[in-house]
Design a protein around this motif. Structure first.
Motif, mmCIF file in Angstrom:
data_model
loop_
_atom_site.group_PDB
_atom_site.id
_atom_site.type_symbol
_atom_site.label_atom_id
_atom_site.label_comp_id
_atom_site.label_asym_id
_atom_site.label_seq_id
_atom_site.Cartn_x
_atom_site.Cartn_y
_atom_site.Cartn_z
ATOM 1 N N THR A 13 -0.288 4.352 14.413
ATOM 2 C CA THR A 13 -0.914 4.920 13.688
ATOM 3 C C THR A 13 -0.550 4.861 12.489
ATOM 4 O OG1 THR A 13 -1.654 6.137 15.465
ATOM 5 C CG2 THR A 13 -2.848 6.693 12.930
ATOM 6 N N LEU A 14 0.807 5.417 11.451
ATOM 7 C CA LEU A 14 1.036 5.203 10.406
ATOM 8 C C LEU A 14 1.302 4.199 9.993
ATOM 9 C CD1 LEU A 14 3.696 7.783 10.252
ATOM 10 C CD2 LEU A 14 1.312 7.411 8.556
ATOM 11 N N LEU A 15 0.932 2.949 10.308
ATOM 12 C CA LEU A 15 1.497 1.682 10.322
ATOM 13 C C LEU A 15 0.227 1.324 10.369
ATOM 14 C CD1 LEU A 15 4.072 -0.651 9.204
ATOM 15 C CD2 LEU A 15 4.361 -0.753 12.096
ATOM 16 N N ARG A 16 -0.145 1.127 11.308
ATOM 17 C CA ARG A 16 -1.671 0.838 10.809
ATOM 18 C C ARG A 16 -2.233 0.969 9.668
ATOM 19 N NH1 ARG A 16 -3.300 1.144 17.203
ATOM 20 N NH2 ARG A 16 -2.497 -1.138 17.855
ATOM 21 N N ALA A 17 -2.415 2.380 9.034
ATOM 22 C CA ALA A 17 -2.605 3.108 7.954
ATOM 23 C C ALA A 17 -2.689 2.514 6.961
ATOM 24 C CB ALA A 17 -2.718 4.357 8.459
ATOM 25 N N LEU A 18 -1.033 2.358 6.587
ATOM 26 C CA LEU A 18 -0.849 1.226 4.787
ATOM 27 C C LEU A 18 -1.521 -0.025 5.567
ATOM 28 C CD1 LEU A 18 0.955 1.689 3.192
ATOM 29 C CD2 LEU A 18 3.190 1.028 5.148
ATOM 30 N N GLU A 19 -1.133 -0.449 6.435
ATOM 31 C CA GLU A 19 -1.501 -1.954 6.776
ATOM 32 C C GLU A 19 -3.056 -2.601 6.281
ATOM 33 O OE1 GLU A 19 2.053 -3.849 9.953
ATOM 34 O OE2 GLU A 19 -0.453 -3.593 10.161
ATOM 35 N N GLY A 20 -3.703 -1.276 6.720
ATOM 36 C CA GLY A 20 -5.677 -1.076 6.603
ATOM 37 C C GLY A 20 -5.713 -0.107 5.543
ATOM 38 N N ARG A 21 -5.105 0.028 4.053
ATOM 39 C CA ARG A 21 -5.475 0.512 2.958
ATOM 40 C C ARG A 21 -6.391 0.152 2.540
ATOM 41 N NH1 ARG A 21 -0.663 -1.888 2.298
ATOM 42 N NH2 ARG A 21 -0.381 -3.093 -0.003
ATOM 43 N N VAL A 22 -7.112 -0.087 1.433
ATOM 44 C CA VAL A 22 -7.984 -0.173 1.184
ATOM 45 C C VAL A 22 -8.051 0.294 -0.642
ATOM 46 C CG1 VAL A 22 -10.309 -0.117 2.403
ATOM 47 C CG2 VAL A 22 -9.914 2.286 0.908
ATOM 48 N N GLU A 23 -8.972 -0.892 -1.690
ATOM 49 C CA GLU A 23 -8.279 -0.799 -3.310
ATOM 50 C C GLU A 23 -10.059 0.465 -3.451
ATOM 51 O OE1 GLU A 23 -7.984 -4.559 -5.371
ATOM 52 O OE2 GLU A 23 -8.384 -2.625 -6.748
ATOM 53 N N LEU A 24 -9.049 1.540 -4.102
ATOM 54 C CA LEU A 24 -9.892 2.577 -4.564
ATOM 55 C C LEU A 24 -11.020 2.037 -6.007
ATOM 56 C CD1 LEU A 24 -7.938 5.623 -4.258
ATOM 57 C CD2 LEU A 24 -9.770 4.740 -3.135
ATOM 58 N N PRO A 49 -7.753 2.743 -15.162
ATOM 59 C CA PRO A 49 -7.444 2.174 -16.917
ATOM 60 C C PRO A 49 -6.387 1.995 -16.797
ATOM 61 C CG PRO A 49 -8.336 4.660 -16.773
ATOM 62 C CD PRO A 49 -7.865 4.613 -15.264
ATOM 63 N N THR A 50 -4.683 1.943 -16.392
ATOM 64 C CA THR A 50 -3.849 1.203 -16.453
ATOM 65 C C THR A 50 -3.974 -0.117 -16.461
ATOM 66 O OG1 THR A 50 -2.422 1.717 -15.116
ATOM 67 C CG2 THR A 50 -2.163 3.487 -16.263
ATOM 68 N N GLY A 51 -4.679 -0.719 -15.111
ATOM 69 C CA GLY A 51 -5.035 -1.807 -14.772
ATOM 70 C C GLY A 51 -4.350 -2.054 -13.744
ATOM 71 N N ILE A 52 -3.373 -1.194 -13.199
ATOM 72 C CA ILE A 52 -2.669 -0.644 -12.252
ATOM 73 C C ILE A 52 -3.364 -0.453 -11.003
ATOM 74 C CG2 ILE A 52 -0.707 0.098 -10.788
ATOM 75 C CD1 ILE A 52 0.277 1.227 -13.612
ATOM 76 N N ARG A 53 -3.099 -1.835 -9.647
ATOM 77 C CA ARG A 53 -3.942 -2.029 -8.162
ATOM 78 C C ARG A 53 -3.721 -0.597 -7.806
ATOM 79 N NH1 ARG A 53 -3.070 -3.638 -2.933
ATOM 80 N NH2 ARG A 53 -5.129 -4.060 -2.037
ATOM 81 N N VAL A 54 -4.921 0.154 -7.501
ATOM 82 C CA VAL A 54 -4.494 1.679 -6.578
ATOM 83 C C VAL A 54 -5.482 1.457 -5.329
ATOM 84 C CG1 VAL A 54 -4.916 4.070 -6.995
ATOM 85 C CG2 VAL A 54 -4.853 3.134 -9.063
#
Length: 199
Positions: free
Chosen positions: A188-199, A163-168
């Protein structure tokens, strides 16, 4: 059965109370400590005592530090528009080892777990929401563990922040379900960070 006398037994018992240290490991550590030079034992004792007395929570991100602000929050080179939310300081350290994330962090010191009686007020969520009101943040990256508790916490945080409008966004599933971030390799951690998805 007491094989070594009360003081050695007391040392073994205290060491066995540490997480991940069983009876055999505690015994091995106790033998090692006894064989160490007295000066080294004193340095170890002093380091533990000083850490216990001087380590506190960073006033901004709740990471562990011995200053008002941790080295990450006090660095002028970090991107304050991004905050990665992690469960504990070990997870923060795991991401820092990748050397690729340049934003800030927020350490929750736990995850929501109704089964264990841990609710939103038992972790550092209020502090996160206060930060989001004060700071110019454009994205919150949720990097909680891929466990039931981690997923529950991620969804709860997402509902609070949307609700704040900040991307999550949420780290991608390069992190295996049930895996703890501190034990996962940097790639693996880096791939997880780069492949993050918007909720």
């Amino acid at each position: 059965m007491d094989y070594y006398g009360s003081r050695m037994q007391a040392l073994i018992e205290e060491l066995s109370k540490l997480p991940g240290v069983g009876a055999k490991s505690a015994q091995r550590l106790a033998f090692h400590i006894i064989r160490m030079p007295e000066e080294s034992v004193e340095k170890l004792t002093e380091a533990m005592t000083e850490a216990r007395h001087s380590v506190c929570y960073c006033k901004r991100c709740c990471n562990l530090t011995d200053q008002e602000l941790c080295p990450i929050c006090s660095s002028p080179h970090r991107d304050g528009s991004q905050i990665m939310v992690v469960e504990n300081p070990r997870d923060l350290a795991a991401y820092e080892k990748t050397g690729k994330y340049e934003g800030l962090y927020h350490v929750l010191h736990g995850a929501i777990s109704p089964a264990l009686g841990i609710g939103p007020s038992d972790i550092r969520l209020a502090e996160l929401m206060q930060r989001l009101q004060k700071e110019d943040v454009h994205e919150v990256i949720i990097a909680t563990n891929s466990s039931l508790e981690g997923e529950t916490t991620a969804m709860y945080i997402s509902k609070l922040i949307k609700p704040t409008g900040i991307r999550v966004s949420r780290i991608a599933s390069g992190v295996p379900v049930g895996g703890d971030l501190e034990y996962i390799d940097e790639v693996t951690l880096l791939r997880a960070l780069e492949g993050r998805v918007e909720l």
